[in-house]
Design a protein around this motif. Structure first.
Motif, PDB file in Angstrom:
ATOM      1  N   ALA A 141       0.830  -1.211   0.000  1.00 35.38           N
ATOM      2  CA  ALA A 141       0.000   0.000   0.000  1.00 35.38           C
ATOM      3  C   ALA A 141       0.859   1.253   0.000  1.00 35.38           C
ATOM      4  N   SER A 142       1.982   1.187   0.712  1.00 37.17           N
ATOM      5  CA  SER A 142       2.886   2.345   0.761  1.00 37.17           C
ATOM      6  C   SER A 142       3.492   2.619  -0.605  1.00 37.17           C
ATOM      7  N   ARG A 143       3.473   1.624  -1.473  1.00 39.03           N
ATOM      8  CA  ARG A 143       4.007   1.789  -2.830  1.00 39.03           C
ATOM      9  C   ARG A 143       2.909   2.101  -3.832  1.00 39.03           C
ATOM     10  N   GLY A 144       1.691   2.170  -3.352  1.00 38.89           N
ATOM     11  CA  GLY A 144       0.582   2.480  -4.252  1.00 38.89           C
ATOM     12  C   GLY A 144      -0.107   1.251  -4.800  1.00 38.89           C
ATOM     13  N   ILE A 145       0.244   0.065  -4.267  1.00 37.23           N
ATOM     14  CA  ILE A 145      -0.386  -1.178  -4.720  1.00 37.23           C
ATOM     15  C   ILE A 145      -1.456  -1.566  -3.693  1.00 37.23           C
ATOM     16  N   THR A 146      -2.705  -1.384  -4.058  1.00 37.42           N
ATOM     17  CA  THR A 146      -3.787  -1.630  -3.103  1.00 37.42           C
ATOM     18  C   THR A 146      -4.160  -3.104  -2.987  1.00 37.42           C
ATOM     19  N   ASN A 147      -3.876  -3.869  -4.041  1.00 32.99           N
ATOM     20  CA  ASN A 147      -4.221  -5.296  -4.011  1.00 32.99           C
ATOM     21  C   ASN A 147      -3.195  -6.100  -4.803  1.00 32.99           C
ATOM     22  N   ILE A 148      -2.247  -6.701  -4.092  1.00 35.17           N
ATOM     23  CA  ILE A 148      -1.185  -7.462  -4.763  1.00 35.17           C
ATOM     24  C   ILE A 148      -1.733  -8.696  -5.472  1.00 35.17           C
ATOM     25  N   LYS A 149      -2.957  -9.099  -5.084  1.00 34.20           N
ATOM     26  CA  LYS A 149      -3.542 -10.294  -5.698  1.00 34.20           C
ATOM     27  C   LYS A 149      -3.923 -10.060  -7.155  1.00 34.20           C
ATOM     28  N   THR A 150      -3.912  -8.811  -7.592  1.00 33.16           N
ATOM     29  CA  THR A 150      -4.173  -8.532  -9.011  1.00 33.16           C
ATOM     30  C   THR A 150      -2.919  -8.761  -9.854  1.00 33.16           C
ATOM     31  N   TRP A 151      -1.802  -9.044  -9.186  1.00 36.86           N
ATOM     32  CA  TRP A 151      -0.551  -9.352  -9.871  1.00 36.86           C
ATOM     33  C   TRP A 151      -0.417 -10.872  -9.968  1.00 36.86           C
ATOM     34  N   TYR A 152       0.342 -11.314 -10.973  1.00 39.16           N
ATOM     35  CA  TYR A 152       0.578 -12.750 -11.138  1.00 39.16           C
ATOM     36  C   TYR A 152       1.885 -13.128 -10.449  1.00 39.16           C
TER      37      TYR A 152
END
Length: 282
Positions: A141-152
């Motif tokens: 979240a601190s990097r602007g990624i709200t949901n890492i599960k959207t990444w593969y």
């Protein structure tokens, strides 16, 4: 049969001097019985029977009831010895039984404790996993990624995501860096990981930037993580890289080139593939 064997045992003892007949009629009768084996007579109720009842010697007369008393005394003596041995052994057997029960109880107690410890460990693992997941969420979240599960997440534990906004190489590089990553590099030069994440790129149905360029020196391609590329091992499309027009320094995955690599002008706007290393190395 048992009677005969007892007589044999008694006579063997006398014959070998292990049992010395005493002066009693009982002792004398046993001696007479055992020393007159081949030819003797047994007097019982005035009837004479002939046979072999003792060792070799001249005929003699044996009073059988005295022999019976001798056998009875012998059995009593043996019984007493056995009873004495049993009396000695009994406490040992009892103690051994108690020890066995104690061991069983201790073993059961130990097994119970082990089970409790294993349960505690599993509980701690679960708590740690939850804490780690929470910490990762905060970091992403601190990097602007709200949901890492959207990444593969690929087999190398790195995360990959194709971004659909069309940008130049420089912007794509900056966008990935802002998220704490880079344009895909380590995963794409690994043949197995490349094969794994290529369907993700194909889903975009167009060219996509990856982290490879020769901006600093022509024909010396450097991955964004600083590794110098071995040109012969890079999956170039036939005839690439060709530096067409003398200004192709950035590399993309070309949809029109069977999803193989192509050097392109860095100012061209493409989709881009970002790569994130796993947090904590796991």
């Amino acid at each position: 049969m048992y009677f005969t064997w007892i007589l044999v045992i008694l006579c063997v003892g006398i014959s070998h001097g292990q049992r010395i007949p005493d002066e009693s009629s009982q002792g004398q009768q046993m001696h007479l019985y055992c020393t007159n084996r081949d030819q003797h007579s047994v007097l019982t109720d005035q009837t004479v029977f002939r046979g072999k009842s003792g060792p070799r010697g001249p005929p003699g007369e044996v009073e059988y009831h005295i022999i019976n008393e001798t056998i009875k005394d012998y059995l009593t003596d043996i019984s007493g010895q056995i009873q004495a041995k049993l009396t000695q052994i009994s406490p040992i057997v009892e103690k051994s039984s108690e020890d066995i029960e104690d061991l069983k109880a201790a073993s059961g107690h130990t097994q119970t404790k082990l089970t409790e410890i294993e349960t505690d460990i599993e509980g701690l693992k679960s708590v740690m996993a939850q804490m780690q997941e929470h910490l990762e969420t905060l970091i992403w979240a601190s990097r602007g990624i709200t949901n890492i599960k959207t990444w593969y997440r690929a087999g190398n534990n790195n995360y990959y995501k194709l971004f659909s906004d069309l940008v130049t190489y420089a912007v794509a590089k900056a966008n990935c860096k802002r998220l704490g990553g880079q344009l895909a590099s380590a995963g794409y030069r690994d043949e197995d990981i490349r094969r794994e994440i290529l369907p993700l790129v194909k889903s975009g149905r167009s060219h996509a930037w990856i982290g490879l360029n020769d901006i600093r020196q022509e024909n010396t391609f450097i991955w964004e993580d600083g590794v110098t590329a071995n040109v012969s091992s890079v999956p170039w499309h036939d005839g690439e890289p060709n530096n067409h027009g003398g200004n192709e320094d950035c590399v993309d995955i070309a949809s029109g080139f069977d999803w193989e690599l192509n050097d392109n002008t860095c100012s061209v706007k493409n989709k881009y593939l970002c790569e994130l290393e796993a947090l904590f190395g796991i």
